[in-house]
Design a protein around this motif. Structure first.
Motif: not given
Length: 421
Positions: A92, A118, A162
């Protein structure tokens, strides 16, 4: 256990701007298309370290030290010119927060895009979508194009994605001051939750409070080199000393540095020497087992490091640190007088102390010694000589690594029968 992040002899170069380069076709013609000198500099060089899973590591240094460059390379942004990086786990990344958002897509679409980039599945993003939106506090704007978002809204959206992807490794670059104070507190609590869940945190920050509240260890960079990687208090004391040295350099000309008596390079303030110099290391001697001054020994022989320092007799005795570093700046050994419980004594403001290592089992190669004086609470660096004193180990050694202990190979039928003593 496999390390979360392993960096080995990392280097990254950049080209310097050529201010004399013609900016137009006319200028190029008038210059005769002459060859232009291209200069480059190392943004990072010889960086090596390993971070275990679940550790929180801060990265500090003055502006231009290479902190953000290091974080970007670990996050896969850019390519190193030397060395290698191994990362094990889902990342992240909070780098240039908001920079990964796509202007014409809605907030909803950007959440799915960032989540998939991600490493999440669309089904995972869908499952956590409501949680991400709630964290970002953007429920009323989630269907609007991101180009209509304010800077703060973009930052909140990127941060929310994130920190809600269940990262194994969280990279953070100066972005915890997101939104108002209430949202900042929520961000800090969320990062702390991620840390306590067992994730690895890698945080670049100038905020000492953040570093101290979140990190276990600290890496100190200076002009692209790694000065230290170690415990929080010890390394933050070095960082504070480097700041003090930089401030002092702008106010007063630095005092002439002493020359080490072992024939090594001059000590240079703010380069390989740091500290307030309230106490000063006057002399350093590197000795063999017979107390002869040397710059090389055979592998497995004894080594002694003796130093003399001076300070005011009424000052509390300092902590003396001694370290041995390899050519790539990796720490091979480091200890201090506080660990040994040895009291230091002054006579007329002069102190003398030595460390004897009865057997130095290091692989053949070139090493450098570090010595330092710290306050008893590790809050202040008095005088720190970073990898100044040369030491060469000669002899036979292993094919890889730094350890060179005595070995005893055996091969006999008794071993197959389980009769090995």
């Amino acid at each position: 256990m496999q390390a979360a992040i392993t960096v080995q002899d990392l280097g990254k170069t950049y080209r310097s701007r050529d201010r004399g380069r013609p900016s137009s076709l006319k200028g190029r013609i008038l210059s005769g298309y002459r060859a232009l000198k291209v200069e480059s500099f190392w943004g990072l060089r010889h960086i090596s370290f390993s971070i275990a899973r679940g550790r929180a590591v801060g990265v500090v240094g003055l502006n231009g030290a290479g902190k953000s460059t290091l974080l970007r390379l670990i996050g896969g942004v850019g390519v190193a010119d030397e060395g290698s990086i191994r990362v094990n786990g889902r990342i992240g990344a909070l780098l240039d927060i908001g920079a990964g958002l796509t202007e014409d897509l809605t907030g909803r679409e950007n959440i799915f895009l960032l989540g998939v980039i991600s490493g999440m599945l669309r089904s995972e993003v869908k499952e956590r979508f409501d949680e991400i939106v709630a964290f970002a506090e953007l429920a009323d704007f989630i269907e609007a194009p991101v180009r209509t978002y304010s800077t703060g809204m973009r930052m909140r959206l990127a941060f929310a994605v994130a920190v809600n992807i269940s990262p194994d490794i969280l990279l953070i670059d100066e972005v915890l001051a997101v939104g108002d104070q209430a949202f900042q507190n929520k961000c800090l609590r969320r990062v702390d939750q991620i840390r306590k869940s067992g994730a690895t945190i890698f945080l670049v920050s100038h905020d000492e409070t953040q570093i101290r509240s979140l990190c276990d260890d600290v890496i100190l960079l200076d002009k692209g080199r790694m000065i230290a990687h170690g415990p929080l208090d010890e390394t933050m004391a070095l960082y504070a000393a480097s700041i003090d040295a930089r401030i002092a350099a702008t106010e007063l000309p630095p005092p002439p540095p002493p020359r080490p008596n072992s024939g090594s390079d001059l000590l240079i303030n703010d380069k390989n020497r740091f500290g307030t110099q309230k106490m000063v290391i006057d002399h350093v001697r590197v000795l063999d087992g017979q107390d002869r001054q040397i710059e090389s020994i055979m592998a497995g022989e004894a080594l002694a490091i003796a130093l003399q320092f001076r300070g005011h007799p009424t000052d509390a005795p300092p902590v003396v640190l001694v370290g041995i570093y390899a050519a790539d700046d990796s720490a091979c050994f480091e200890t201090n007088s506080q660990l040994a419980g040895i009291p230091l004594h002054f006579e007329n403001g002069i102190g003398v102390i030595s460390l004897r290592i009865s057997r130095l089992d290091l692989a053949p190669g070139n090493y450098r010694l570090t010595v330092g004086l710290f306050s008893p609470e590790w809050e202040t660096v008095y005088d720190y000589h970073a990898e100044v004193y040369p030491l060469r180990i000669i002899g036979l050694g292993p094919s890889k690594g730094y350890l060179n202990p005595p070995l005893n190979w055996q091969s006999s039928p008794a071993m197959m029968a389980g009769e090995l003593d």
